[in-house]
Structures are given as C-alpha cells and as structure tokens.
Motif scaffolding. Structure first.
Motif, PDB file in Angstrom:
ATOM      1  N   GLU A  19      -4.400  10.568   9.508  1.00 17.31           N
ATOM      2  CA  GLU A  19      -4.872   9.710  10.594  1.00 17.31           C
ATOM      3  C   GLU A  19      -3.989   9.908  11.830  1.00 17.31           C
ATOM      4  OE1 GLU A  19      -7.505   7.704  10.442  1.00 17.31           O
ATOM      5  OE2 GLU A  19      -7.920   7.587   8.296  1.00 17.31           O
ATOM      6  N   ARG A  56       0.670   4.285  -9.155  1.00 16.12           N
ATOM      7  CA  ARG A  56       1.194   3.237  -8.281  1.00 16.12           C
ATOM      8  C   ARG A  56       2.609   3.617  -7.875  1.00 16.12           C
ATOM      9  NH1 ARG A  56      -1.038   0.196  -5.339  1.00 16.12           N
ATOM     10  NH2 ARG A  56       0.443  -1.484  -5.632  1.00 16.12           N
ATOM     11  N   LYS A 110      -0.726   6.522   0.379  1.00 17.12           N
ATOM     12  CA  LYS A 110      -1.953   5.791   0.662  1.00 17.12           C
ATOM     13  C   LYS A 110      -3.032   6.001  -0.393  1.00 17.12           C
ATOM     14  CE  LYS A 110      -4.240   8.987   3.895  1.00 17.12           C
ATOM     15  NZ  LYS A 110      -4.659   9.143   5.296  1.00 17.12           N
ATOM     16  N   SER A 113      -4.291   3.645  -5.229  1.00 23.84           N
ATOM     17  CA  SER A 113      -5.150   2.631  -5.850  1.00 23.84           C
ATOM     18  C   SER A 113      -6.307   3.325  -6.542  1.00 23.84           C
ATOM     19  CB  SER A 113      -5.669   1.617  -4.827  1.00 23.84           C
ATOM     20  OG  SER A 113      -6.584   2.204  -3.935  1.00 23.84           O
ATOM     21  N   TYR A 152      -9.194  10.193  -9.801  1.00 26.56           N
ATOM     22  CA  TYR A 152      -9.986   9.027 -10.224  1.00 26.56           C
ATOM     23  C   TYR A 152     -10.451   9.224 -11.664  1.00 26.56           C
ATOM     24  CZ  TYR A 152      -9.990   7.410  -5.429  1.00 26.56           C
ATOM     25  OH  TYR A 152      -9.588   6.957  -4.208  1.00 26.56           O
ATOM     26  N   PRO A 174      -5.264   2.346  10.624  1.00 21.98           N
ATOM     27  CA  PRO A 174      -5.371   2.987   9.300  1.00 21.98           C
ATOM     28  C   PRO A 174      -4.037   3.157   8.594  1.00 21.98           C
ATOM     29  CG  PRO A 174      -5.805   4.576  11.064  1.00 21.98           C
ATOM     30  CD  PRO A 174      -5.775   3.209  11.700  1.00 21.98           C
ATOM     31  N   TRP A 180      -3.186   0.779   5.658  1.00 25.47           N
ATOM     32  CA  TRP A 180      -4.119   0.604   4.543  1.00 25.47           C
ATOM     33  C   TRP A 180      -4.011   1.701   3.494  1.00 25.47           C
ATOM     34  CZ3 TRP A 180      -7.711  -3.481   4.294  1.00 25.47           C
ATOM     35  CH2 TRP A 180      -7.701  -4.327   5.407  1.00 25.47           C
ATOM     36  N   LEU A 181      -4.268   1.320   2.259  1.00 27.00           N
ATOM     37  CA  LEU A 181      -4.553   2.305   1.231  1.00 27.00           C
ATOM     38  C   LEU A 181      -5.789   3.093   1.656  1.00 27.00           C
ATOM     39  CD1 LEU A 181      -3.948   0.018  -1.856  1.00 27.00           C
ATOM     40  CD2 LEU A 181      -2.732   2.161  -1.386  1.00 27.00           C
ATOM     41  N   SER A 182      -5.867   4.333   1.249  1.00 22.14           N
ATOM     42  CA  SER A 182      -6.970   5.189   1.687  1.00 22.14           C
ATOM     43  C   SER A 182      -8.327   4.613   1.261  1.00 22.14           C
ATOM     44  CB  SER A 182      -6.775   6.591   1.101  1.00 22.14           C
ATOM     45  OG  SER A 182      -7.795   7.447   1.500  1.00 22.14           O
ATOM     46  N   ASP A 183      -8.443   4.166   0.022  1.00 22.55           N
ATOM     47  CA  ASP A 183      -9.694   3.547  -0.435  1.00 22.55           C
ATOM     48  C   ASP A 183      -9.977   2.258   0.334  1.00 22.55           C
ATOM     49  OD1 ASP A 183      -9.965   5.540  -2.298  1.00 22.55           O
ATOM     50  OD2 ASP A 183      -9.426   4.317  -4.017  1.00 22.55           O
ATOM     51  N   TRP A 203      -9.084   1.608   3.448  1.00 20.96           N
ATOM     52  CA  TRP A 203      -9.535   1.950   4.795  1.00 20.96           C
ATOM     53  C   TRP A 203     -11.011   2.386   4.790  1.00 20.96           C
ATOM     54  CZ3 TRP A 203      -8.725   0.613   9.380  1.00 20.96           C
ATOM     55  CH2 TRP A 203      -9.114   1.385  10.477  1.00 20.96           C
ATOM     56  N   TYR A 217      -7.090  -4.834  -1.128  1.00 17.79           N
ATOM     57  CA  TYR A 217      -6.854  -3.917  -0.009  1.00 17.79           C
ATOM     58  C   TYR A 217      -6.287  -4.663   1.187  1.00 17.79           C
ATOM     59  CZ  TYR A 217      -9.900  -0.627  -2.551  1.00 17.79           C
ATOM     60  OH  TYR A 217     -10.460   0.219  -3.489  1.00 17.79           O
ATOM     61  N   ASP A 231      -2.688  -5.808   0.453  1.00 18.43           N
ATOM     62  CA  ASP A 231      -1.744  -4.691   0.538  1.00 18.43           C
ATOM     63  C   ASP A 231      -1.495  -4.289   1.990  1.00 18.43           C
ATOM     64  OD1 ASP A 231      -0.462  -2.422  -1.287  1.00 18.43           O
ATOM     65  OD2 ASP A 231      -1.336  -1.465   0.473  1.00 18.43           O
ATOM     66  N   GLY A 280       0.695  -6.003  -7.311  1.00 21.58           N
ATOM     67  CA  GLY A 280       0.544  -4.565  -7.141  1.00 21.58           C
ATOM     68  C   GLY A 280       0.369  -3.838  -8.457  1.00 21.58           C
ATOM     69  N   PHE A 340      -6.957  -4.717 -10.658  1.00 19.86           N
ATOM     70  CA  PHE A 340      -5.580  -5.155 -10.401  1.00 19.86           C
ATOM     71  C   PHE A 340      -5.381  -6.555 -10.976  1.00 19.86           C
ATOM     72  CE2 PHE A 340      -3.343  -2.168  -7.609  1.00 19.86           C
ATOM     73  CZ  PHE A 340      -4.360  -1.260  -7.354  1.00 19.86           C
ATOM     74  N   TYR A 377     -11.487  -6.081  -9.307  1.00 20.99           N
ATOM     75  CA  TYR A 377     -11.447  -4.794  -8.601  1.00 20.99           C
ATOM     76  C   TYR A 377     -10.844  -5.008  -7.209  1.00 20.99           C
ATOM     77  CZ  TYR A 377     -14.277  -2.778 -12.259  1.00 20.99           C
ATOM     78  OH  TYR A 377     -14.717  -2.321 -13.476  1.00 20.99           O
TER      79      TYR A 377
END
Lengths: 419, 419, 419, 419
Positions: free
Chosen positions: A85, A356, A374, A377, A403, C240, C243-246, C248, C293, C296, C352, C380, C403
């Motif tokens: 980003e 994690r 990032k 998760s 995943y 961005p 944030w965690l990528s997922d 975002w 999300y 975090d 976390g 989580f 989730y």
C-alpha cells in the motif's frame, strides 16, 4: 524482516546473481502465452513473477539508493507492485492475466537492465541497500516456488495436459513398501522457538521466545499416497465427523473427493498431474496438494492430530535444513519416496497453528514492513519446505502460511500425538 | 441456414481463400500472448477464433465429405467446438483463455493444413460440401468481426493501453458540423421482409413474409458522439424515467455513466479507446459501444424511439449494401464521420425488436441447425453492419443479435418516429 | 463438554426452571412475525432459538433416557436440529426464516410440553441425564444471548427502527469523563490456563495446561465510544497500514466506516440502534458491535495490541466472574459506562488468539461432541461476556468464538501491551 | 394506462368495495408470520401486498385529490411503494420480508382507514380521481393473484407442507381421458389486435393496430399433466436439442427436471404442492408452474410451437372472457380438468412473443406511467388468465408478462402450428 537484523553475508553478490539466474532457468520451457495467463485469482502469471521480483529490487535497492537511477518503464510500478500500500496504486490482482503486453521478451530485458544496474553500482551500495539485496534474494526464492506451482495449476486446466518438463516414467514408482512409520518423541517442557542469531530471517520468525510444550511425538515421515488411498477408500471424504465444520462445507460446496490434480481414468486408476505431466499416482511418495481441512480430517481418521508449529520447530531444530529434497535446478519437480526422517523438503507440512504474531513481534518499518504482519488472520502455518523450495531458503524457524482451503502448493502432512 | 437453399456461386473458391487470408492478415499484430488471453466470458481468444472457424471447415467439409481425411489433432474438436451440442462435449466457454498450448504458431499450421486439404480435394467436393464452404465463409466473416472486437476489449483492460494498429491522429477529427439530421419517411402499409432469392442467407433471415407497418420515419444518420455528450450532460445516465427497468438496474449495478471504452482524463476531456489506441472522442463520429438499454434511453430522451427491424429493413432495401464503411483490409478500424445516408456499415444499429423466429421459420437439419434458432430468447436485433464487418457480409435482411446489456461490438443507434 | 466431568450440582432443578422461564420472559415483546423472520444467514429466528434449545432437551434428556417418551411432533427434529450431523438431516440454516408454521404459540406449547415431561420424570432421571440437563442450561443461556442479538439485528433492518424495549433516554448519558485509563500488569512467566475443578465447563475450556507468558499489561477498561470517535476522525477506517490485509479487503468490499448499527443523522450526529431504539451514541459507554478486524486496527492505531487469550485469562482469574454487567432479567440491554475494572460483562473482548484446541483436548463422545471442536478453524476467541450474557454463565476460562468479520454480538476490545 | 381513456363506469363504487373485501377474504387463513415472510426476491409478503395496493389508493386518490387528507403513517410511503421512481425513495425489494412491524393487524387497520376516507369523500371525488379508483381496482386484482401465488411459493419452502385451504381429496381426479385434442384454425391475413372501445384497459394493450398473420391453428385445449409426463419420460429435460440455449443453461444450472412444486415420493409417484397441500398430480388437469423455456421445449418436442400473442388474441376474440375458470371467492385454487375450449382462465398461456410496445404506444403521464412501459425488455407475453385471476379482470387484449425462467405463477401452454 527487521531490516536492521539482516547481516550482509559473505558471498552475497554470488548468491544474488545465482538466484537471478535460477529464476530464468526455471522459465526456459515457457512460451509467451504460458507466461501471461492467470488460472485463478490465487495464482499469478509467470511473467508477473519475473517482473515483480525485479520491480522489488528496482524500487527498494536502485530507486531508493542510487540517485541517478532511471526506471526502466514508468508503468511497471503500477503493473508489478503486489500488495504494498505504501508504494501506491496497483493493478488489480485478479486481472494480472490480462496484461499481454509487455511481452515475456520485454520482461526478460527488464530483468537484465536491473541486474546490470545493480552490478554497476554494487561497490557503492550502502549497507541498507545490501540488506535489501539479501531480502530480494529471499523474496525471489519464494517466487521461484510460486512460479512453479502457478504454472502447474495453469497447465492442469488445459484438457490436453501439457508437461512442463516431459520425462520418461520411472519404472518402479508404484512399488510401495509399507514400512510402518515410527514415532519420535520431541523435547518438551519449557522450550524456545523463533529465529535468533546470525543469518537472514523474516520478521515473523522472531523474536525467539519461550513456550511450554506437553509431551508429544511426531511421525518419522509424512503421510504417503498409499495411506491417503486407505483414507479415501474408507470414506474419509464423506464422513462429516472427521471434518472441521468449515472444511465439511468446503468439501460439499466444491465437491472435493481427492487431492488436487488427481483424476481417475476409465479403468478407475488414479492419476495425478504434475510438472512432468499426467501419470499414475506413486503410492510410495508423500501425498501432496491437500488443504489444511483435508490434513486435519486425515489426522482425525488416523486418531492422531497435526503438530503445532512449536512442536515441529523444536523437533526439527536438530536436523540440517539444507539436506532435504529441495530445488536445485530446472527439471521435473515432484515429491520423492518418503523415506528419509529429515523434516525438510519434499512437501510443506500443515501445522495446527494459526498464523499469528509471536510475543513481541514488530513489523519492519517502511514498505517492506507489509511483508508478513498484515497477513496474520485466517491462515495456518506450514513448515519444512518442499521439492519446489530453493535449497538454502528454509530453516527450522521458517513460517510459511496459507488459507485452510488452499492446496495448489506442494502441501502434505506429518502426524503428531500426545504421549 | 437452410443448406438446400445455398447456391454454389461463381467465384466461390477465390472468395474462400481470400476470406481465409484476410483473417490471418488481421492477426498480424498479435503476439502469442495477445492471441491466448480471454478478457471476459462473452469474448474469446483470437487463437480460439482462428482455430474454431478452421474446426468448422475441418468437421463439416473434410471429415463429413472426404473419407480419407485425417484430423490434424484429435484434441481440437474438444477445444474448438463452440456450442454445437450435436458435435459432443466441448471445453468450457469461460475457460477458453487458459489454453496456452497449442500455441499461435501451431494454430496457424492447423489453418494451413485444412486449407491445403480443401484445395487438394476441391474438384471432388460434392455440392453439399461446397454449400458448407459457403457457410464457412460467412461464418468466418462473423468471426473476423468478433476477433477485432474481442482484441479491442482485451487491450482496453491493459492499463498501458496498447494500440493494435498505432496511427497518427487525424488532424481535423474534432471538428463537428451540427448539420440537423433530417427524417426520411419509409414505406408503410402491407410490406414484405425477409430474405428470398439467389445468394447466401442465414436461416433466421427467412422466410420472407408480409408485415403491416404504421407510417414512420427514420433519421437520415445515426446518433453522433456530440449528440451523446448532450445526453450525458443533460443527466441522461441519472434519470430513471428515461430507462427500461432492467436497464436502470444495470446502470446502477455496474456504475455505467458513458459508452464502453470512454474515460475522462484529468482535465475532464473525454477519451475513447480503440484499435488505434486512446484518443480524444471524435465529436462528429457516430457513437458506438453502447448497449440496447443506452440506445433506448437516448431515444426516450430525444422524444423518439428505436426502429423495429421491419421498419429498418424496408427502409434499407433500396440502398446498396456493399457501399458503406465496412471492413476491407487490416488497419485502424473506427467508425467514420456519420455523414452518409447509406444505412450499411459504420455501426450496428440496435432495433426495438426482440430476436424471435419469423413466421414459418424452421432451423436447418443437423449440427448447423444450431446456428441461429436456439438463441431466440432474451436478445435484440441489430441491423446494418459496422466498420468491422467484412464487406460483402451484410445485406438488408441480415439479422445480428445481442443481449440488451452487451456493448463490446461496434453498436450504435438510429432514431425512428411515428408520422 | 466432557460429559463425565459435569457434576450434578445442588439446585440444578431450580436453576433449570429459572433458565427456562428467563428465556420466555425475554421474548415477551415478540410478535409471531418478529419471532419468525431471519435477517441474515448468521442469525436465527427467535422462534427457532425457542424451539432448538427445547429440541436439545427433548432429544438428549427425554428421548435418550425416558423410554416411554413420545416426541411432541416428529417434524421438529428436522426443523430444529442446528448442526448435529449425528442427529441426521436438518433444515437448511439459511432458510430458517421461511418456517411460518408452526407458530410462536405452538412453539411455546412445545416448550411447556417438554418442561412438564422433565418435571414429571425428574426424580427418575439418571446421573447422565442430569448432566445433560446441566449442559442444556448452559446451552440455553448461550441462546438467550443470541436471541437478543439476533432480534437486534432484525429490528435494525427495519427502516422505522422499532424499539424492542422502549425506554426514556437517560439524561446524562453523553457526559464523558476522559479518565486516562491505566494499565495493569498481569502475572507472567510460567502460568496455567484452562478449566479444572468443580462446576460446569465446556470441553474446549480444558484441559488446564501450562503456558509461558512474556511480561504484559492490560488496560484497566475497554475502549470507549469517545475513543472510537477519535479513531474514526483520525481516518482510522481509511488508512490501510492499520489493518490486517483481510480486514482491509472487508472494509473496502463492504464499505465499512463505523461500528455496526451506527448511522449519522442529517446534522452529522452519530446515532446507534439498540434494543431500546435509535439514540445518540453514548460517549462514555464502551464501543461495541465491532469486528476483530476493527479491534485489531484500533489497537494498531493506539500503538498497542490485542491481548492473547492466555493473558486475558490469567489477568481475569483474580476477579469474581459473577459481578459484572450481565443479564439478569428482561429489559433494555446496553453496555454501561466503562468504569469498573472487573473484566466480566458489558462487552465481549476480542483477543488476538485463534480458536484452536488446547493441548490434550478431546471432544466429548456422541452428538454433544459436535458442540465445540469442529468449529476450530478461522475463528478468534472472545472473553468476558457481555450485557446480554446471563449472569452465572461466564467464567475466566470461558472461550467464546466468532469469525473476524462478525460483529452482531456485543463485541468490544481491551488493549494490551508488552512491558 | 392512458388515464384519459378510462371511463367511469356504472357500479364503480360497488366494484371497488367488493374488490377490497375479496382481498381481505383471501387472507383469512394467514397468520402474522405467514403475512410477513418473503420466500424469494421475486415474491412479496402478503402484508406488503395488502399495504401496497392501499398505499396506491392513498397516494393517487386521496393525497392527490383530497386536500385535507392526512397520511395514516408517514413511513408507509417508503415501506410500500413498489417501483415508482417518481414517488421517491423506497425500501429495497429483496428486503421486504424483514419488516415484522407494522403487524398484519396494523395493516388491516390501514386498509380500513383508507377505505373509510374514500367512502367519506366519494361524492366529491373528481373524474380523474374516479379513474384512478378504477385503476386501483385493476391493480388490486393483479395483486390478489400475486398474493396467492406468493403464499403458495412460501408454503412450498416449508418442509411440513402446510395447506393454505385444507380440503378433502377429490376422488376421481386421477382418471384421465386422453381425448385427442383437436386443432382449430384461426382468422388470418390482415387482422387487428389491441384494445379499443369502452371499458378499462391498461396502456400496454393499445393502440389497436393492424397485423398480418400467416395461416395458423391453435390446439383446442392446453397441455395436460398426463402429456407433460410423456415429455418427461421421453427425456424432455435432458435433450439439449429441444431447448433454447438460455433455457438449456437454466435447466443445467438449476437442476430442473419437473414443473415447480412437483416432487416424487419414495414410490416414485409424482406429487404436486398447491394451496390445498401436497397431493398426487392430477393427470387430467393442465400442466402449470412451468417456465417459458419449458413451454418452448415441450412445443419443440411435440413438433409444434407457441402461438404469437396476435394469433392468441384473434382466436380468443370470439369467446366470452368472463366464463373461464377464474377466481370468485376464497377457497382451494387449482387448475381444473382441461376440457373446455374457452381460452380464458385455468392457466396463463405462454406465447412466443416478447413483451414490447405496440406501434404508437405512449406511456401514461405521471407516476402511473411507470406501470407497464418500463418493463418492456427481456420478458414474454402470457395470455388468458388463470384460476387465481379474479373474474372480470382479463380480456382478449390483456397482456401479462414474466421473464422466461419464472414459473411461480399458474403458467401453462397451448400449442400452435402453421397450416
């Protein structure tokens, strides 16, 4: 990667150019079209891999450290940034396969241009730039593996099943010696995991820290194709009690009934497609191209479980990481007979650990800080490397992650149990 | 096509080889990658077009009429059948772009092989085979147009906007003479439409039959880009009252606010992308790459309506179909200034008629009977041909058809009104 | 739940009937329609909750332990089984809201029928049946909370925003004392977590085991709405890097810019919808209805992190779990001013930690073994309970799980840091 | 509807209140929950139908013509507008089933309120208002039919299959006399279709205009369930050559193998679900709940075709439209034995005509102008009315329209052929 922690090692320059050369060598069989198409959103075109690792070097080594450097093409930053980003807008990931131009030839020119510039300026590169060259090597090694698994996925979509490296079938592949794999107890109690010391490591591998482990044992080898067929024949894919709830939904929604790339011919024989084409499943080889869901269901069926990443790491710490079945050169890449007890290479091993951060983890500053943190998760850790992982890339503390439904990498499993 | 109705014309052989040559000439700028990628499910790769028209000839002319003929490659029937259920299983349409092998070069070899076989056996081909050669010419001409529009769509997805045929910008393109297009009344009352007589026509163009028309007039020319900008500036894309209900849903769901391939630069100037690259919208050219929904909304805004296909056909019957702005040779393909009153060429004209069978329509027997009839739901008729339609292919009775949201063809509109 | 570990406690009968009564009391404001509709696949209709917890008792207590028991209605097993594969086929989860019949009244009759049967047979129920009654109480308490959060979600979809429990607005709600929350260090080094001892616990809470913790501190209170507004005003939802990528991807795909149930009125004031209707956001209350999300990203913005579940548990172990702001009776349910340092109640706190099995975990045998273990991927852990959790239900070792994108529960966060 | 063309007929007031009463009578078996739930995006909740037709009257009759009228509830315009863009924002169609409040009781109060206001002001209503009352009657009759078909669809989703009007099974229903239906030639040559004259008609039924028809014949009765079973047993659902291309995609994607609401019991017997519950398919009754795609495939299989709407209309013109099997009162609604040659009632008959405007069509001015015209793409015309169509609502010129895949209405088919 904590940039400050990267030591500039002896032999960096040689390793750099050797890594660059291996990448191009791996792509020798590719046509322009092979290198351009993207077969699913998870994968990338080979041309993109070739260009992206080069863009990484051009941006973080040349642009940031060589004042007079001029970009090869101003469009490439937009086309070949992956997910940074901090580096600005970029082309949509799922549309990477629509970029028919620049051609493969132009991308190879781009590679030469950047390599020449790095060579020309090598002696004047500051310490931080050399650390980024080291990161660039590690980064390119990861993309070497992805390039192979992505090509495999692409070719598997072609109903004529082209072989990337056509090879004669090895005669005795189907001979399977069911040699009752043994269990090996690992060190337990208060242990330490995570990278520390000399040499390169990614930021997510540290800090090294204490963990407390209950007594456990790991299987001496990974699960074989023969064992996987017992699981299939015993109804493993149709018994919901064996599966995680999300896994069972996935099996039903996608109609999953075998590892990826497996198919049955009209005689009922199982074939698997690989970089050497379509051939009979080798019973003595480790099962591969399975998801975490499948690995977990198999472990339930076998009255065992997946190891945690800490168990795997403390058990692997006493083995040399460079001696497994890893990638050295172009040529047919397939897992080999699962005979050796060395935990490195052959197939990545799913662990039961979610990906994690370790206690005290801090992402690196700047754009390269987006490398790992990032993504923490929803993914699970894999350990050990595969037959498509360049030799020298993995180590005991290395954390790969995907995943739980993904299986286009060379993924397998090793069983664990409490003792 | 009623195969029995196809006359074997003088000059068939010359036309056949000329058509085959034009196809290959049109692909000269293509790289192997350009020819392989599919940019959306509606389009097909250029390589697929090149192979599919050849498979059509190989199957229906050679395989069915030349006993000793051996297929070039047994896989090709599976790979390059489009939609003929009678011809067996076939590759998924949406996955055509994953076939990196065979290469463009191999497909060109395939073309040569089939052409040579037809040439070798020409003098022994029975009448029915020659009729299928005629159908093959017509079929290939349709794919010539699709090949160009599909390449245009592919290149438009590339953020660097490559030009297929780079050309200098023509100096006076932006000069627009708003020359108040006139209306021309058409013949009304009891009229006849549909093909009848000598020469080739598709089965859906007949039978010729009576229709009763109310008095009407058609605009002398198609709507121009300048007029389209008035519509846009007047809020045409944001006023639901102008739109069909399905069209308004489409506009909102897809965020449509201009014709396909239009974009605004940072100065607010409108550019459009074409086979000659990205350049300023030519105000005096006909608007193109619009959907039926857009055409219908424009007509509502202009207090007019779309013509029916019968109105269009009786009005066009007195014009020579071969004199419009049609495709003759490779080179930049773009609609030209909309000055001429000849209704043929330049842009396809959406009509307000759903594509349905004429009274007494019967599909041809056999696989070629799947050519037209089974597509007769949900689509609208377009008339007239475009700048990408090979000269000689269209005629007054020619019925093209697309879904009302599709707009990657060179589609435009001509207004009609009651008088 | 390890059935063998459930002790049959004094007062079980009273607790059982009190729990059953509370459920019905909570539904007093429901109409038949309110109780029937399902507002998204994640939620269930109130009628379904009322029936499902009753089916659980009818199946596992009455059917399995009272030989002469006759099912109230043979269709109910199909309609009201949730996810127990061992109990056979069941109605599709996403279609629960289409069951307009049986009516709410019939479901209340069903409840009475099952309660009467349990009462009638109470003195003859074997130990295992009483253990299942205990499990049934715990299970019903979980559904009491879900019933409230599901009704809240349903009512929030109604543009007229009905209040479930209309109440006058409390006068001083908007007064916020920014009282610089302090940090409190927790016990570190080798610690133990997990349930052990007398009383009920779910199977996933054990076994108790050692963990090694680095030095850490937790914030004395959870994050408030006032603090959340600072985050929003500072661009928290549009940067961005936080944030965690997922996460975002989720923010961009769903257009997330505030907690669930928040909206701005025409003056720009933020309102939130709750079971007492739509009213101004109470700045001094804890933020709730946020995803993992969001939690975090907030922690990243605040230069802190989420606690691990082990940190949370060892820190909470010294507090009485029954004293927080928990559910006692019907009436407006909303988080209160976040003043107290007791970690229980008010809002669930995202940790976390991924929801995975503890070392040595074994799921209970039989259908109830599907209670927890099969959900251990992708989710989580949350700790502490909320204002909608029945008092007596949570404890320090209690592991809730959702989730990372889900936020229709009363979810909030407590910051942690390394020391 | 051209408002100016609506005559104010004798007996309007009586018809108005009779229509209003029938609507409520039809809903007697509904619970609050039955009336609230929406079973798919195409359908609406019964409560919504009851309120929407009332909102139509409240807006266009009372609000627009009775100055002192006060809306019953200001929220209702937002909740119960269907698709009138001119009337402002409205609730999302697919979310209509989430509105548990207002309750069914409140909606019935709303109906009474509006009826009382119309009654109170009747003598002062201007001509235009009375014309809108007439339109309101016609509109409400359409929603009576939809209310029944939508309830049928909802109840069909319930695995316990509740009967809306439980009734004893009629003894001889399964006796089928295969009485070789005859063909009847229709008037051909230059004909006129479309509404003209006294009485009410929708705008899309006009203007009356000339059409030219080829000689044709229509079958004397619609296709029966017995005939449909021959089609099924002959592989009708699995032969792609019988189907339109879009229809074949639909069959494969949705797994269609029988009419909607048909299912096989464990003995292989075919049952169909109706408003009187689940019972054996009546072989002598007309087939219903079929899509245009199915109707077209059947016609191909039978070597016939669907009639055009013009053919249907000129053939029906000589029959009394009020004498078919139409809806008179509440009670089990099912198509009856297909014996009578009257073309009206029993099942709607798909035609092969796309729903497009007649020559000279102009939509009415104002919001009611959105009634018909904007839906004129992608849909096909149905003619004749069904057992759920209120008596007095249909006529020879009446054009109903649905998308070719929709089949939750009482839709059937009548064969046509060229002569």
């Amino acid at each position: 990667m904590g940039a400050g922690r990267v030591p500039v090692t002896v032999g960096l320059k040689d390793r750099f150019f050797a890594t660059r050369k291996l990448t191009v060598d791996l792509t020798t069989p590719l046509s322009d079209a092979d290198a351009t198409v993207q077969s699913m959103p998870d994968t990338s075109p080979a041309k993109w891999h070739l260009a992206h690792v080069t863009w990484f070097l051009e941006s973080f080594v040349l642009r940031d450290h060589v004042p007079q450097y001029r970009a090869f093409d101003d469009n490439f930053a937009y086309l070949f940034n992956s997910y940074y980003e901090a580096e600005g807008a970029r082309h949509t990931r799922a549309a990477r396969g629509l970029i028919t131009r620049p051609s493969l030839g132009q991308i190879l020119d781009y590679r030469t241009h950047v390599e020449s510039a790095i060579e020309a300026h090598w002696n004047n590169l500051p310490e931080t730039a050399l650390q980024l060259v080291e990161l660039g090597i590690q980064h390119e090694q990861q993309h070497q593996e992805l390039l192979l698994t992505d090509i495999l996925h692409l070719f598997a979509q072609n109903p004529i099943y082209p072989a990337y490296w056509p090879t004669p079938i090895i005669g005795d592949a189907a001979i399977f010696r069911e040699d009752g794999a043994g269990w090996r107890e690992g060190p337990w109690g208060l242990q330490s995991i995570g990278f520390e010391g000399a040499g390169f490591a990614f930021d997510c591998e540290g800090p090294r820290h204490e963990v407390y482990l209950q007594p456990f044992a790991l299987c001496e080898r990974t699960v074989s194709n023969a064992e996987w067929m017992y699981f299939m024949n015993d109804g493993g894919y149709s018994d919901p009690h064996l599966w995680l709830s999300d896994g069972w939904s996935w099996v039903q929604r996608e109609g999953i009934a075998a590892p990826l790339y497996w198919q049955q011919n009209s005689d009922g024989q199982w074939l698997s497609f690989g970089l050497d084409g379509l051939r009979a499943v080798d019973l003595s080889a480790p099962v591969t191209h399975i998801s975490l869901y499948e690995a977990d269901a198999y472990a339930s069926w076998a009255n065992a479980r997946l190891p945690t990443e800490a168990e795997w790491e403390v058990a692997a710490a006493s083995f040399p990481s460079g001696e497994g079945h890893l990638l050295d050169r172009p040529g047919p890449v397939r897992p080999k007979v699962a005979g050796c007890s060395n935990p490195f290479g052959n197939v990545w091993q799913w662990t039961g650990s979610a990906y994690r951060p370790y206690p005290g983890f801090r992402a690196a500053a700047g754009a390269v800080g987006e490398y790992n943190g990032k993504f923490m998760s929803g993914q699970f850790v894999l350990r050990g490397g595969s037959c498509a992982t360049p030799r020298g890339h993995v180590r005991a503390s290395y954390r790969n992650f995907f995943y739980p439904h993904q299986r286009w990498q060379f993924t397998g499993l090793r069983l664990a149990k409490n003792v």
